[in-house]
Design a protein around this motif. Structure first.
Motif, PDB file in Angstrom:
ATOM      1  N   TYR A   1      16.298  51.375 -16.885  1.00  0.00           N
ATOM      2  CA  TYR A   1      15.771  52.496 -16.084  1.00  0.00           C
ATOM      3  C   TYR A   1      16.937  53.284 -15.509  1.00  0.00           C
ATOM      4  CZ  TYR A   1      11.387  49.980 -16.498  1.00  0.00           C
ATOM      5  OH  TYR A   1      10.273  49.342 -16.996  1.00  0.00           O
ATOM      6  N   HIS A   2      16.829  54.605 -15.615  1.00  0.00           N
ATOM      7  CA  HIS A   2      17.897  55.476 -15.131  1.00  0.00           C
ATOM      8  C   HIS A   2      17.989  55.406 -13.610  1.00  0.00           C
ATOM      9  CE1 HIS A   2      20.616  58.773 -14.637  1.00  0.00           C
ATOM     10  NE2 HIS A   2      19.726  59.514 -13.977  1.00  0.00           N
ATOM     11  N   ARG A   3      19.196  55.133 -13.120  1.00  0.00           N
ATOM     12  CA  ARG A   3      19.473  55.085 -11.686  1.00  0.00           C
ATOM     13  C   ARG A   3      20.612  56.068 -11.403  1.00  0.00           C
ATOM     14  NH1 ARG A   3      15.322  52.652 -12.005  1.00  0.00           N
ATOM     15  NH2 ARG A   3      14.918  50.493 -11.401  1.00  0.00           N
ATOM     16  N   GLY A   4      20.225  57.267 -10.993  1.00  0.00           N
ATOM     17  CA  GLY A   4      21.224  58.303 -10.764  1.00  0.00           C
ATOM     18  C   GLY A   4      22.200  57.956  -9.663  1.00  0.00           C
ATOM     19  N   ALA A   5      21.748  57.217  -8.654  1.00  0.00           N
ATOM     20  CA  ALA A   5      22.613  56.892  -7.525  1.00  0.00           C
ATOM     21  C   ALA A   5      23.763  55.978  -7.916  1.00  0.00           C
ATOM     22  CB  ALA A   5      21.778  56.244  -6.422  1.00  0.00           C
ATOM     23  N   ASN A   6      23.611  55.237  -9.020  1.00  0.00           N
ATOM     24  CA  ASN A   6      24.655  54.289  -9.438  1.00  0.00           C
ATOM     25  C   ASN A   6      25.631  54.883 -10.450  1.00  0.00           C
ATOM     26  OD1 ASN A   6      23.390  52.346  -7.844  1.00  0.00           O
ATOM     27  ND2 ASN A   6      22.102  51.616  -9.554  1.00  0.00           N
ATOM     28  N   GLU A   7      25.424  56.139 -10.825  1.00  0.00           N
ATOM     29  CA  GLU A   7      26.290  56.745 -11.832  1.00  0.00           C
ATOM     30  C   GLU A   7      27.653  57.112 -11.252  1.00  0.00           C
ATOM     31  OE1 GLU A   7      23.616  59.031 -15.165  1.00  0.00           O
ATOM     32  OE2 GLU A   7      23.953  60.073 -13.257  1.00  0.00           O
ATOM     33  N   ARG A   8      28.658  57.114 -12.104  1.00  0.00           N
ATOM     34  CA  ARG A   8      29.989  57.599 -11.729  1.00  0.00           C
ATOM     35  C   ARG A   8      30.520  58.435 -12.883  1.00  0.00           C
ATOM     36  NH1 ARG A   8      30.876  52.211 -13.165  1.00  0.00           N
ATOM     37  NH2 ARG A   8      32.390  51.916 -14.855  1.00  0.00           N
ATOM     38  N   MET A   9      31.366  59.417 -12.541  1.00  0.00           N
ATOM     39  CA  MET A   9      31.898  60.327 -13.550  1.00  0.00           C
ATOM     40  C   MET A   9      33.171  59.741 -14.148  1.00  0.00           C
ATOM     41  SD  MET A   9      32.939  64.369 -13.197  1.00  0.00           S
ATOM     42  CE  MET A   9      31.231  64.831 -12.864  1.00  0.00           C
ATOM     43  N   ASN A  10      33.275  59.821 -15.491  1.00  0.00           N
ATOM     44  CA  ASN A  10      34.483  59.335 -16.145  1.00  0.00           C
ATOM     45  C   ASN A  10      35.467  60.476 -16.376  1.00  0.00           C
ATOM     46  OD1 ASN A  10      33.564  60.767 -18.404  1.00  0.00           O
ATOM     47  ND2 ASN A  10      32.688  58.943 -19.380  1.00  0.00           N
ATOM     48  N   SER A  11      36.577  60.201 -17.034  1.00  0.00           N
ATOM     49  CA  SER A  11      37.635  61.194 -17.235  1.00  0.00           C
ATOM     50  C   SER A  11      37.216  62.340 -18.141  1.00  0.00           C
ATOM     51  CB  SER A  11      38.884  60.508 -17.814  1.00  0.00           C
ATOM     52  OG  SER A  11      38.572  59.873 -19.038  1.00  0.00           O
ATOM     53  N   ASN A  12      36.157  62.177 -18.923  1.00  0.00           N
ATOM     54  CA  ASN A  12      35.671  63.235 -19.816  1.00  0.00           C
ATOM     55  C   ASN A  12      34.639  64.137 -19.157  1.00  0.00           C
ATOM     56  OD1 ASN A  12      37.256  62.255 -21.964  1.00  0.00           O
ATOM     57  ND2 ASN A  12      35.646  60.776 -22.540  1.00  0.00           N
ATOM     58  N   GLY A  13      34.289  63.830 -17.926  1.00  0.00           N
ATOM     59  CA  GLY A  13      33.302  64.627 -17.227  1.00  0.00           C
ATOM     60  C   GLY A  13      31.875  64.175 -17.474  1.00  0.00           C
ATOM     61  N   ASP A  14      31.675  63.054 -18.185  1.00  0.00           N
ATOM     62  CA  ASP A  14      30.347  62.493 -18.397  1.00  0.00           C
ATOM     63  C   ASP A  14      30.049  61.442 -17.336  1.00  0.00           C
ATOM     64  OD1 ASP A  14      30.049  64.048 -20.707  1.00  0.00           O
ATOM     65  OD2 ASP A  14      31.021  62.519 -21.959  1.00  0.00           O
ATOM     66  N   PHE A  15      28.782  61.055 -17.261  1.00  0.00           N
ATOM     67  CA  PHE A  15      28.351  60.090 -16.256  1.00  0.00           C
ATOM     68  C   PHE A  15      28.069  58.730 -16.904  1.00  0.00           C
ATOM     69  CE2 PHE A  15      27.329  64.233 -14.507  1.00  0.00           C
ATOM     70  CZ  PHE A  15      27.804  64.145 -13.207  1.00  0.00           C
ATOM     71  N   GLU A  16      28.471  57.669 -16.208  1.00  0.00           N
ATOM     72  CA  GLU A  16      28.285  56.321 -16.721  1.00  0.00           C
ATOM     73  C   GLU A  16      27.514  55.473 -15.731  1.00  0.00           C
ATOM     74  OE1 GLU A  16      31.937  54.511 -17.811  1.00  0.00           O
ATOM     75  OE2 GLU A  16      32.288  55.802 -19.545  1.00  0.00           O
ATOM     76  N   ASN A  17      26.775  54.535 -16.285  1.00  0.00           N
ATOM     77  CA  ASN A  17      26.026  53.587 -15.484  1.00  0.00           C
ATOM     78  C   ASN A  17      26.103  52.229 -16.173  1.00  0.00           C
ATOM     79  OD1 ASN A  17      24.482  52.663 -13.392  1.00  0.00           O
ATOM     80  ND2 ASN A  17      22.904  54.245 -13.605  1.00  0.00           N
ATOM     81  N   GLU A  18      26.139  51.161 -15.407  1.00  0.00           N
ATOM     82  CA  GLU A  18      26.222  49.816 -15.984  1.00  0.00           C
ATOM     83  C   GLU A  18      24.934  49.054 -15.700  1.00  0.00           C
ATOM     84  OE1 GLU A  18      29.670  47.733 -14.747  1.00  0.00           O
ATOM     85  OE2 GLU A  18      31.057  49.004 -15.894  1.00  0.00           O
ATOM     86  N   TYR A  19      24.505  48.301 -16.716  1.00  0.00           N
ATOM     87  CA  TYR A  19      23.291  47.501 -16.611  1.00  0.00           C
ATOM     88  C   TYR A  19      23.579  46.084 -17.089  1.00  0.00           C
ATOM     89  CZ  TYR A  19      21.105  52.122 -16.415  1.00  0.00           C
ATOM     90  OH  TYR A  19      20.768  53.419 -16.073  1.00  0.00           O
ATOM     91  N   GLN A  20      22.791  45.159 -16.598  1.00  0.00           N
ATOM     92  CA  GLN A  20      22.857  43.777 -17.062  1.00  0.00           C
ATOM     93  C   GLN A  20      21.584  43.456 -17.838  1.00  0.00           C
ATOM     94  OE1 GLN A  20      23.557  41.287 -13.654  1.00  0.00           O
ATOM     95  NE2 GLN A  20      25.776  41.636 -13.730  1.00  0.00           N
ATOM     96  N   ALA A  21      21.754  42.726 -18.924  1.00  0.00           N
ATOM     97  CA  ALA A  21      20.601  42.386 -19.768  1.00  0.00           C
ATOM     98  C   ALA A  21      20.729  40.953 -20.251  1.00  0.00           C
ATOM     99  CB  ALA A  21      20.510  43.336 -20.955  1.00  0.00           C
ATOM    100  N   ASP A  22      19.581  40.344 -20.528  1.00  0.00           N
ATOM    101  CA  ASP A  22      19.527  39.013 -21.127  1.00  0.00           C
ATOM    102  C   ASP A  22      18.958  39.180 -22.532  1.00  0.00           C
ATOM    103  OD1 ASP A  22      19.633  36.349 -21.575  1.00  0.00           O
ATOM    104  OD2 ASP A  22      17.878  35.824 -20.377  1.00  0.00           O
ATOM    105  N   LEU A  23      19.819  39.069 -23.538  1.00  0.00           N
ATOM    106  CA  LEU A  23      19.416  39.285 -24.923  1.00  0.00           C
ATOM    107  C   LEU A  23      18.872  37.984 -25.501  1.00  0.00           C
ATOM    108  CD1 LEU A  23      22.484  41.414 -26.095  1.00  0.00           C
ATOM    109  CD2 LEU A  23      20.317  42.202 -25.113  1.00  0.00           C
ATOM    110  N   ASN A  24      17.584  37.985 -25.841  1.00  0.00           N
ATOM    111  CA  ASN A  24      16.948  36.777 -26.359  1.00  0.00           C
ATOM    112  C   ASN A  24      17.226  36.606 -27.842  1.00  0.00           C
ATOM    113  OD1 ASN A  24      15.325  35.722 -24.041  1.00  0.00           O
ATOM    114  ND2 ASN A  24      14.503  37.802 -24.128  1.00  0.00           N
ATOM    115  N   THR A  25      17.607  35.413 -28.241  1.00  0.00           N
ATOM    116  CA  THR A  25      17.763  35.044 -29.638  1.00  0.00           C
ATOM    117  C   THR A  25      17.032  33.728 -29.866  1.00  0.00           C
ATOM    118  OG1 THR A  25      19.728  33.633 -29.504  1.00  0.00           O
ATOM    119  CG2 THR A  25      20.086  36.024 -29.491  1.00  0.00           C
ATOM    120  N   SER A  26      16.958  33.319 -31.103  1.00  0.00           N
ATOM    121  CA  SER A  26      16.341  32.031 -31.407  1.00  0.00           C
ATOM    122  C   SER A  26      17.223  30.863 -30.983  1.00  0.00           C
ATOM    123  CB  SER A  26      16.048  31.943 -32.906  1.00  0.00           C
ATOM    124  OG  SER A  26      15.087  32.896 -33.271  1.00  0.00           O
TER     125      SER A  26
END
Length: 325
Positions: free
Chosen positions: A144-169
């Protein structure tokens, strides 16, 4: 003396072959043929030289009882069977695992075997092989997009970090996902971003089988083979890695995704049942080559979580050379 007897016999006419002296014990060595007790055969019975007949019988006798050794390579396709959930059990635990596609890769196994012939049809076999198992898993993730957590990088774009649990067999893999949004592509707060990720799980195993082998002679040079039994595999190495990560939303990309750790729930040893059929071709009296299509499936799951159970399912073709002592 033996050559003279054979030459004398072959030079005779049919009418002259009223009787011919040959041995009645074909299992003796050629040097012992001269010492064996002679008997009289009717004329016309022996149309094959004695030495050739003796060699053929000795050849057939070489694999009636005793030890043999083999080396082989096996092109192998790896798969995972996810056990069905029994009727009446909740399905919510399986949603993440069943909502992705998992495919096995072709690998090349190799090893050696030793066996003992109990008789001309039955033998016992064991050995040691190194097996590689590779599985690619396609994940469908939502963040889910969280604008408050974004930060601008050196290229002028915005970045956000997320944590996920990737399910495998083989269990869940924790991952840190860095999502980049172009500055001129605004997103609505709390809107969903669909992510497509592919992880690859590689394992190396040492496997020891115990097999019962049945042989049946089809022709002068070909034997039919049927093998069945159990094998035990020991996990030597395990390494999950990220293969690709993409987003289907315009203006959004995944700059980096890091897998934190490998699953700790994978069993370190695994028992399997296996069965195969094959053909064996006799090159000489002691050397043969064989081709054996084989399938195997683990008896217990390599990973289980509540109502989910994952069983490795493997199809291979063993191509080997065999030496009979």
């Amino acid at each position: 003396l033996l050559d003279k007897e054979i030459n004398s016999y072959t030079d005779q006419s049919i009418d002259e072959r009223e009787s011919t002296i040959v041995t009645n014990d074909f299992l003796l060595s050629e040097s012992e043929l001269l010492k064996s007790k002679p008997v009289l055969f009717p004329a016309g019975v022996m149309e094959t030289p004695i030495v050739s007949v003796t060699s053929e019988i000795l050849k057939n006798d070489a694999r009636k009882k005793g030890w043999y050794a083999s080396v082989f390579v096996s092109p192998t396709h790896n798969g995972i069977h996810v056990a069905k959930i029994p009727n009446g059990m909740p399905r919510r635990h399986s949603r993440d695992l069943l909502n992705k596609r998992e495919g096995g890769k072709f690998t090349l196994d190799y090893g050696g075997r030793v066996g003992y012939m109990l008789n001309e049809n039955w033998s016992l076999e064991t050995g040691l092989s190194l097996k590689k198992r590779t599985f690619d898993v396609e994940h469908k993730a939502e963040v889910y997009h969280r604008g408050a957590n974004e930060r601008m990088n050196s290229n002028g774009d915005f970045e956000n970090e997320y944590q996920a649990d990737l399910n495998t067999s083989f269990g869940g893999i924790e991952a840190d996902i860095a999502v980049t949004r172009e500055a001129d592509m605004p997103l609505v707060e709390n809107s969903t971003i669909d992510l497509d990720l592919v992880t690859r799980h590689e394992m190396e195993l040492l496997t020891i089988p115990l097999l019962v082998v049945y042989r049946n002679k089809l022709s002068e040079d070909f034997n039919f083979l049927a093998k069945g039994g159990l094998s035990t595999s020991f996990l030597e190495k395990e390494s999950p890695e990220l293969v690709s990560a993409n987003s289907n939303k315009e203006g959004v990309s995944l700059r980096n995704t890091l897998l934190k750790d490998k699953p700790s729930t994978v069993k370190k040893n695994l028992a399997s049942v296996q069965f195969g059929l094959g053909l064996e071709y006799e090159l000489t009296d002691r050397i043969t080559v064989s081709v054996e299509p084989t399938i195997s499936k683990s008896i217990k799951p390599v990973f289980s979580f509540r109502d989910l159970k994952a069983y490795p399912l493997v199809a291979s073709v063993n191509v080997g050379a065999n030496y009979y002592f």
